[in-house]
Design a protein around this motif. Structure first.
Motif, PDB file in Angstrom:
ATOM      1  N   GLY A  19       0.855  -1.176  -0.136  1.00 19.34           N
ATOM      2  CA  GLY A  19       0.137  -0.069  -0.023  1.00 19.34           C
ATOM      3  C   GLY A  19       0.730   1.289   0.004  1.00 19.34           C
ATOM      4  O   GLY A  19       0.370   2.365  -0.441  1.00 19.34           O
ATOM      5  N   THR A  20       2.198   1.167   0.585  1.00 19.56           N
ATOM      6  CA  THR A  20       3.061   2.436   0.681  1.00 19.56           C
ATOM      7  C   THR A  20       4.194   2.007  -0.343  1.00 19.56           C
ATOM      8  O   THR A  20       4.366   0.793  -0.928  1.00 19.56           O
ATOM      9  N   TRP A  21       4.772   3.277  -0.446  1.00 22.69           N
ATOM     10  CA  TRP A  21       5.917   2.993  -1.407  1.00 22.69           C
ATOM     11  C   TRP A  21       6.912   2.266  -0.823  1.00 22.69           C
ATOM     12  O   TRP A  21       7.819   1.180  -1.250  1.00 22.69           O
ATOM     13  N   ASP A  22       7.081   2.459   0.559  1.00 24.50           N
ATOM     14  CA  ASP A  22       8.451   1.681   1.201  1.00 24.50           C
ATOM     15  C   ASP A  22       7.938   0.334   1.244  1.00 24.50           C
ATOM     16  O   ASP A  22       8.921  -0.628   0.935  1.00 24.50           O
ATOM     17  N   ASP A  23       6.661  -0.207   1.519  1.00 19.83           N
ATOM     18  CA  ASP A  23       6.118  -1.448   1.318  1.00 19.83           C
ATOM     19  C   ASP A  23       6.324  -2.136   0.050  1.00 19.83           C
ATOM     20  O   ASP A  23       6.724  -3.375   0.028  1.00 19.83           O
ATOM     21  N   TYR A  24       6.278  -1.292  -0.907  1.00 19.18           N
ATOM     22  CA  TYR A  24       6.327  -1.823  -2.417  1.00 19.18           C
ATOM     23  C   TYR A  24       7.837  -2.172  -2.654  1.00 19.18           C
ATOM     24  O   TYR A  24       7.985  -2.883  -3.286  1.00 19.18           O
TER      25      TYR A  24
ATOM     26  N   ILE B 237       4.725   9.531  -7.680  1.00 18.84           N
ATOM     27  CA  ILE B 237       4.669  10.038  -6.489  1.00 18.84           C
ATOM     28  C   ILE B 237       4.070  11.415  -6.648  1.00 18.84           C
ATOM     29  O   ILE B 237       3.112  11.762  -5.834  1.00 18.84           O
TER      30      ILE B 237
ATOM     31  N   SER C 238       5.260  17.237  -2.361  1.00 23.76           N
ATOM     32  CA  SER C 238       5.733  16.001  -2.257  1.00 23.76           C
ATOM     33  C   SER C 238       7.123  15.920  -2.904  1.00 23.76           C
ATOM     34  O   SER C 238       7.635  14.745  -3.290  1.00 23.76           O
TER      35      SER C 238
ATOM     36  N   THR D 262      10.123  14.265  -0.753  1.00 22.22           N
ATOM     37  CA  THR D 262       9.549  12.919  -0.811  1.00 22.22           C
ATOM     38  C   THR D 262       9.764  11.886  -1.899  1.00 22.22           C
ATOM     39  O   THR D 262      10.113  11.093  -1.576  1.00 22.22           O
TER      40      THR D 262
ATOM     41  N   PRO E 146       0.860   1.830  -5.160  1.00 20.86           N
ATOM     42  CA  PRO E 146       1.062   2.161  -3.901  1.00 20.86           C
ATOM     43  C   PRO E 146       1.344   3.746  -3.564  1.00 20.86           C
ATOM     44  O   PRO E 146       1.509   4.426  -4.494  1.00 20.86           O
ATOM     45  N   GLY E 147       1.088   4.018  -2.505  1.00 26.72           N
ATOM     46  CA  GLY E 147       0.902   5.549  -2.181  1.00 26.72           C
ATOM     47  C   GLY E 147      -0.322   6.387  -2.585  1.00 26.72           C
ATOM     48  O   GLY E 147      -0.150   7.264  -2.217  1.00 26.72           O
TER      49      GLY E 147
END
Lengths: 320, 419
Positions: free
Chosen positions: B169-174, B202, B225, B228, B291-292
């Motif tokens: 779901g998030t970029w880090d998890d991706y 992003i 953003s 980030t 994601p994100g």
């Protein structure tokens, strides 16, 4: 004899008394030859519209800020100041010079060899080869660039495939500054060797054969007659090709743009002056600045042509 | 005789010049002619042909402008005359905001009545900061995650769209998932395509990028953003997840077709590109929510030039061509993804696609389209994106120090803003 003399006094700029009469004289001269002037006018009219006006207008534009649609605002020398202080401009100049060196020297060298071979009596099907060597020059530049991009492609290119057959690890050509410049130079060489060879060939054919025969009688070898007869006689032709390839080389654009895009690829290795001009004017909408870059390029080309002319001509001055 | 010839030549020249300048005036006075400029596949040609039957008093002169559409439009605007009545814009619409007085404010022509039919974020992209509505939506480009279900499965990752989105779901998890995939599959597969795409995507999911509505630079503000996106893009590069194939290059096509790219975030129109460039991977791709968050890439608009003699008629035509039913038709005919809310509810969005293993990707993209955040791009968006993109590719490909690259990018951006 009497009439030309009379004419000269008639047009003498020293006598201001005759000014109105002189004007009338010029006008009546033109009127007298109106048919001739009319006959040659299409070129001058078209040139004035499509050549002269844009040149003058770009000079005017280079002192303005203009996004292409809105108001033009005068900003003096700001565009020129931005240009000389912009590191990307100087990078583009450097890239262009490098690509010019990488391409022009081998290109003219190969062209001379090709011309020499085409001129030699032992080669058969000469017309076929002449056409063959000239063909790349009339091929669409975009098509050439696309083909070269598949040759130099980073992972799936033809060159890397050949490398893999010999166990050489693939080279990411288009991810490296020198790789991009090499690919662009190769395109230029491929495209212009034939063209220059044809020009050299014409030059070679204009050298009188008696010179070679006399040299032969005096016992000169083939190499000696090449350097003592062919090269000196070809000097004006070589000068011509050097200057035309300088002008062409300074304006390299399509090769880079199709190969690596508007930014000139990774770290701008393929960013040439014209590509930079195009990007600033048509992508970033600084039309005034683009015009200033155009004039900057004009100065660079002029300086470079003079330099080349001195270089090539300087050696010749001694002989005369 | 000679005189006659000269006269004749002059006459011929004059005739040629005059005929070149006139714009084919019609003899029928009752018919109103509307000239339309668009580019190939920006509008459904079948619909354009139907305009005549829908509006009996209007003759439509539709011209497909090839080559560099934006340059031609700008040349026409600079000339101040000779333009069309209706003109299509691409996502560079904000570049024309400073010249908004060259177009009709469609709020004066009745646009308020249809405003609620369209996705709000898309509608707002055509409204200038002063509140003039100069561009009416055509299509949108909602983004989502394209991924290879087979490769995900091989690597022990979930492969069903909902589960993929839950895990990534998030970029880090991706990125963490990407690390897992590459560890499992070895060096042959890279998780995603390039650093610039991550950065762009992003930002596309954000409501604050480079500028606020007053055109002030906000890139250094924590709400923006920009940083980030930069940091996440650099992180993906440092984790070694990138194939470094620039988007839609021949390199990218080959990598997608050879299975070297396992996933990427892209807009709905990437479907067609993917189908054409990677035919060998048919049936293996799936689409999940990105994601994100949801974002948008591209999408075009229609505007009415101030030089038009028939602005009201032009607006009525635009309104009709872009009504929800006709947007469904355009989607069926040439895959223009709708910007009208009702069109998103249509059954055609539920169609299953073989290339995506029978998944109805329309469900994902319609959800994405509904959740895009409204954003203001600013007239210099593309310039700034170019500057940052160049520095990012130096980081990813040449190993430039990210800290230095960021400072260089920021310095260059500030110089750009002063021009």
């Amino acid at each position: 004899m009497g009439e030309p003399l009379q004419k000269r006094t008639h047009l003498d700029p020293g006598s201001s008394m005759q000014l109105p009469e002189r004007k009338r004289g010029l006008a009546s001269e033109i009127w007298k030859h109106r048919k001739e002037y009319l006959a040659i006018s299409p070129f001058y009219i078209l040139f004035a519209i499509f050549g002269l006006f844009p040149i003058v207008f770009s000079m005017y534009l280079s002192f303005h800020k203009w996004d292409g649609i809105g108001e033009m605002t005068f900003n003096g020398l700001n565009n020129y100041q931005f240009m000389v202080t912009d590191p990307e401009f100087w990078k583009a100049v450097g890239n262009t010079l490098l690509i010019w060196v990488y391409s022009t020297i081998p290109m003219l060298f190969f062209a001379l060899i090709v011309a020499f071979l085409l001129n030699a009596t032992f080669v058969r099907f000469r017309t076929f080869f002449r056409i063959g060597y000239f063909l790349p020059n009339v091929t669409s530049l975009v098509a050439v660039a696309i083909v070269f991009s598949t040759l130099f492609s980073n992972n799936y290119g033809l060159l890397n495939y050949l490398f893999s057959l010999f166990g050489i690890s693939p080279v990411e050509w288009l991810n490296k500054t020198w790789g991009i410049q090499l690919a662009v130079s190769m395109m230029v060489i491929w495209r212009w060797v034939g063209y220059n060879a044809i020009i050299y060939l014409a030059g070679l054919q204009s050298i009188p054969t008696v010179l070679y025969e006399a040299a032969k009688i005096d016992g000169a070898s083939g190499v000696q007659s090449f350097f003592r007869i062919t090269i000196p006689n070809l000097r004006p032709i070589i000068l011509f090709t050097v200057i035309t390839s300088t002008i062409g080389g300074m304006q390299i654009f399509t090769e880079s743009q199709v190969l690596v895009g508007n930014d000139g690829g990774v770290s701008g290795g393929g960013l040439t002056i014209v590509l930079y001009l195009y990007r600033e004017a048509f992508v970033n909408n600084y039309f005034g600045y683009g015009s200033a870059v155009g004039w900057g390029m004009f100065i660079l080309i002029a300086l470079f042509s003079i330099f080349n002319w001195r270089m090539v001509q300087g050696g010749g001055a001694k002989d005369e | 005789m000679a005189k006659f010839r000269v006269m004749f030549t002059c006459l011929l020249l004059v005739v040629l010049m005059v005929s070149g300048c006139s714009s084919g005036s019609s003899s029928n006075d009752k018919m109103k002619t509307l000239t339309l400029w668009y580019w190939n596949r920006s509008l459904d040609d079948k619909l354009i042909n139907l305009i005549q039957t829908q509006f009996p008093g209007i003759r439509i002169n539709a011209q497909k402008i090839g080559g560099d559409f934006k340059s031609k439009l700008k040349t026409t605007l600079a000339a101040g005359s000779g333009g069309p009545d209706i003109v299509a814009f691409n996502d560079w619409v904000t570049e024309l905001f400073p010249s908004s007085d060259r177009f009709y404010d469609m709020y004066d022509l009745g646009a308020k009545d249809v405003e609620n039919d369209y996705l709000d974020w898309k509608w707002q992209l055509g409204v200038t900061p002063e509140g003039k509505m100069i561009a009416l939506p055509i299509d949108t480009g909602p983004t989502a995650l394209f991924y290879r279900a087979d490769l995900f499965e091989q690597a022990g990752l979930p492969s069903a769209p909902e589960e993929v989105h839950k895990l990534m779901g998030t970029w880090d998890d991706y990125f963490a998932g990407g690390k897992k995939l590459q560890d499992a599959l070895g060096n042959k597969v890279k998780f995603t395509d390039n650093i610039g795409n991550i950065y762009t995507q992003i930002n596309a999911q954000s409501d604050k990028i480079y500028f606020d509505k007053n055109e002030n630079f906000i890139g250094e503000d924590p709400s923006s953003s920009m940083k980030t996106a930069w940091d996440l893009a650099v992180k993906a590069s440092q984790m070694g997840l990138l194939a470094n194939a620039s988007t839609f290059s021949s390199e990218w096509n080959a990598a997608a077709n050879n299975g070297r790219i396992a996933s990427f975030v892209g807009a709905v129109w990437c479907k067609e590109i993917l189908m054409q460039s990677a035919p060998d991977t048919a049936g293996k791709w799936r689409v999940a929510r990105a994601p994100g968050g949801d974002g948008n890439n591209g999408g075009s608009f229609l505007a009415i030039m101030k030089t038009s003699q028939h602005p009201q008629e032009a607006f009525d035509v635009i309104k009709w061509v872009q009504n929800p039913e006709n947007q469904v038709t355009s989607f069926k005919d040439i895959n223009l993804f709708p910007s009208a809310k009702k069109a998103l509810d249509s059954d055609v969005m539920q169609q299953k696609e073989d290339f995506f293993g029978g998944q109805a990707t329309g469900e994902i993209f319609t959800e994405s389209a509904r959740h895009v955040k409204p954003s203001y791009f600013g007239t210099k968006y593309a310039n700034l994106n170019g500057i940052v993109g160049r520095e990012l590719s130096s980081v990813a490909i040449e190993g430039k120090n990210p800290e230095k690259a960021w400072n260089d990018a920021l310095a260059r951006v500030k110089k750009e803003l002063l021009r």
